[in-house]
Motif scaffolding. Structure first.
Motif, short mmCIF file in Angstrom:
data_model
loop_
_atom_site.label_atom_id
_atom_site.label_comp_id
_atom_site.label_asym_id
_atom_site.label_seq_id
_atom_site.Cartn_x
_atom_site.Cartn_y
_atom_site.Cartn_z
N PRO A 12 -27.66 13.76 22.56
CA PRO A 12 -26.44 13.20 21.95
C PRO A 12 -26.56 11.71 21.64
CG PRO A 12 -25.88 14.57 23.83
CD PRO A 12 -27.37 14.43 23.84
N VAL A 59 -32.60 -0.07 26.31
CA VAL A 59 -33.45 0.93 26.97
C VAL A 59 -33.14 2.33 26.44
CG1 VAL A 59 -33.49 -0.45 29.08
CG2 VAL A 59 -31.92 1.49 28.91
N GLY A 95 -34.65 5.15 28.38
CA GLY A 95 -35.00 6.08 29.46
C GLY A 95 -36.42 6.59 29.33
N VAL A 127 -28.39 13.95 30.38
CA VAL A 127 -28.70 12.96 29.34
C VAL A 127 -28.66 11.55 29.92
CG1 VAL A 127 -27.86 11.92 27.19
CG2 VAL A 127 -27.89 14.41 27.43
N PRO A 153 -31.72 9.58 33.07
CA PRO A 153 -32.88 8.69 32.82
C PRO A 153 -32.48 7.35 32.21
CG PRO A 153 -32.88 10.55 31.30
CD PRO A 153 -31.80 10.81 32.28
N VAL A 154 -31.50 7.36 31.31
CA VAL A 154 -31.07 6.10 30.67
C VAL A 154 -30.42 5.20 31.71
CG1 VAL A 154 -29.71 5.09 28.80
CG2 VAL A 154 -30.67 7.36 28.52
N SER A 157 -33.04 3.63 33.95
CA SER A 157 -33.73 2.55 33.23
C SER A 157 -32.85 1.31 33.12
CB SER A 157 -34.10 3.00 31.81
OG SER A 157 -35.36 3.58 31.79
N LEU A 158 -31.58 1.52 32.77
CA LEU A 158 -30.66 0.38 32.63
C LEU A 158 -30.55 -0.41 33.92
CD1 LEU A 158 -27.68 1.86 30.54
CD2 LEU A 158 -28.95 -0.22 30.00
N VAL A 217 -34.11 -2.14 34.63
CA VAL A 217 -34.49 -3.21 33.68
C VAL A 217 -33.52 -4.39 33.79
CG1 VAL A 217 -34.66 -3.79 31.22
CG2 VAL A 217 -35.69 -1.68 32.07
N HIS A 218 -32.20 -4.10 33.77
CA HIS A 218 -31.24 -5.22 33.79
C HIS A 218 -30.96 -5.72 35.21
CE1 HIS A 218 -30.50 -5.35 29.53
NE2 HIS A 218 -30.55 -4.03 29.54
N THR A 264 -22.86 -0.97 29.94
CA THR A 264 -23.56 -0.21 28.89
C THR A 264 -23.54 1.28 29.21
OG1 THR A 264 -24.98 -2.13 28.60
CG2 THR A 264 -25.74 -0.10 27.60
N LEU A 275 -22.05 4.36 27.03
CA LEU A 275 -22.92 5.47 26.64
C LEU A 275 -22.37 6.81 27.12
CD1 LEU A 275 -26.60 4.25 27.14
CD2 LEU A 275 -25.47 4.91 25.04
N THR A 328 -21.79 9.80 24.62
CA THR A 328 -22.43 11.10 24.84
C THR A 328 -21.38 12.18 25.04
OG1 THR A 328 -24.21 9.91 25.93
CG2 THR A 328 -24.18 12.28 26.24
#
Lengths: 190, 247
Positions: free
Chosen positions: A75, A132, A134, B64, B67-68, B71-72, B75-76, B104, B108, B112
């Motif tokens: 999505p 990012v 992922g 979904v 993983p994002v 990472s967020l 990284v941040h 963020t 998201l 989504t």
């Protein structure tokens, strides 16, 4: 009006091609995943449609690819429909100027398209996604941030590195496929 | 049923879901604090529950975002530019970066969730009827709906090509240059097969008169139109107020 008539005629000719190209954009991910190469190749169908049926068919293929991807698997792909549209449009204009008449021209066209795609996608990636995805490319963004770059600089640098290679290889693949097509295939789109 | 029609979410048309989803996404980008997106996500969860799709909505959303989100936060939380940090051994954690990651991620989640509200359990045939009925050119509507149907087929074809080329001795492992060389041998047959199939499909569609524009479908309840445009306008207004208040 002549423009609209030409557009409608080309879209009708491309109508059977567009959905299959969209599916290829997504399906080629199977090949990339199996080979474990750091590329997307998710616009190979878009560039092929743009080369055959013109920039507007390329634009529609790009947008529909990201919408279908968003509907089916990811999505978060939907915001990048803007980038996909630009890739389809630009590759169609480049194709009309003979970019697929030789492998080195295709390479240059791919590099130019990659640069434009990076510039268009970086603000979306930075603002909507915080830079990012992922995936493995997040490591590049992290390293650049650690090196003192701002978020937009880090994302733009990462996008340029990945998109230049990705689109150059995409254009070379499309050039190779176009060499294998019989002349009658091109007639349908003129 | 009222004069506005039955407004239960389970009966909404794809266009009403799309309008509502777009309104929610616009509103999510109105403020920096994660509280507004959290409230909008609660609305989405309510709509998913009311339309009987809560379990699949939560499962796909989590799959979904996981993983994002990870990472967020990494990284941040560790490298966010310009943020002061608190040192824990070899790591410097940046609270401002963690807050940015949460902001963020919350947006998201709304984005989504909005896509999922439109798409989860939507039969492609219904989408095609709705799009063509609203004046979307058949070529575009068919492009989206047919693509959704072709994707599993194309992925299966890609897997068959990989297996066939391996049987012929193509090496798919080893150094990156070797794997890159194998790329052409795998993608070219996929693209050439696509072109052959597209030609056959175009001829079939033309013979069936697919490109003749259909008449518009029966009018939908007035309440749905109001809901769709109201949600969109409310989202745009929230975004405008949120952005202007920061100037």
């Amino acid at each position: 009006m002549a423009f609209l008539r030409t557009l409608e005629r080309r879209l009708t000719a491309a109508a059977g091609l567009i959905p299959v190209a969209v599916a290829v954009n997504i399906g080629v991910g199977e090949v990339v995943a199996r080979l474990q190469i750091p590329l997307y190749l998710d616009s190979v169908g878009t560039v092929l449609v743009a080369a055959l049926a013109g920039p507007w068919a390329g634009l529609i293929t790009g947008v529909l690819s990201n919408l279908a991807w968003g509907l089916l698997l990811r999505p978060t792909a939907a915001p990048f429909a803007i980038t996909a549209a630009v890739i389809g449009l630009l590759s169609g204009f480049l194709a009309a100027r003979g970019v697929f008449s030789g492998w080195w021209r295709a390479l240059l066209g791919g590099l130019l398209t990659g640069l434009v795609a990076a510039v268009v996608s970086a603000p979306i990636a930075a603002y909507v996604f915080g830079g990012v995805t992922g995936g493995g490319y997040d490591l590049i963004v992290a390293l650049l941030l650690a090196g003192g770059r701002s978020l937009i600089e880090a994302v733009l640098t990462q996008s340029i590195v990945t998109d230049l290679a990705d689109k150059a290889i995409t254009f070379l693949l499309v050039w190779a496929v176009l060499q294998n097509l019989p002349p009658r295939y091109f007639e349908r789109f003129r | 049923m009222s004069a506005f029609g039955d407004l239960k979410p389970a009966g909404w048309t794809p266009a009403t879901w799309a309008g509502t989803a777009a309104g929610l996404v616009l509103a999510a980008f109105a403020a920096d604090a994660p509280t507004l997106p959290a409230a909008l996500l609660a609305v989405e969860l309510g709509l998913a529950a009311a339309s009987g799709r809560l379990r699949s909505f939560v499962a796909v959303l989590a799959g979904v975002l996981a993983p994002v989100g990870l990472s967020l936060l990494v990284v941040h939380g560790l490298f966010h530019p310009g943020a002061a940090g608190i040192t824990f051994g070899p790591l410097t954690v940046r609270p401002d970066g963690l807050l940015f990651a949460l902001q963020t991620l919350s947006r998201l989640a709304v984005l989504t969730g909005a896509v999922l509200l439109v798409t989860l359990g939507l039969p492609p045939g219904r989408l095609l009827r709705d799009l063509t009925g609203r004046g979307v050119p058949p070529a575009v509507a068919y492009g989206l709906v047919a693509a959704v149907r072709f994707v599993p087929e194309t992925r299966a074809r890609a897997r068959r090509i990989i297996a066939a080329q391996q049987t012929r001795g193509l090496a798919l492992d080893g150094n990156p240059v070797r794997r890159l060389r194998a790329l052409g041998a795998l993608v070219r047959p996929l693209l050439l097969g696509m072109l052959a199939e597209a030609e056959a499909r175009s001829v079939t569609l033309e013979l069936r008169g697919f490109w003749v524009r259909r008449s518009r479908p029966a009018a939908e309840p007035a309440g749905e139109r109001l809901l769709r445009w109201g949600a969109l306008a409310a989202g745009a207004l929230t975004l405008a107020i949120g952005r202007l208040s920061r100037l």
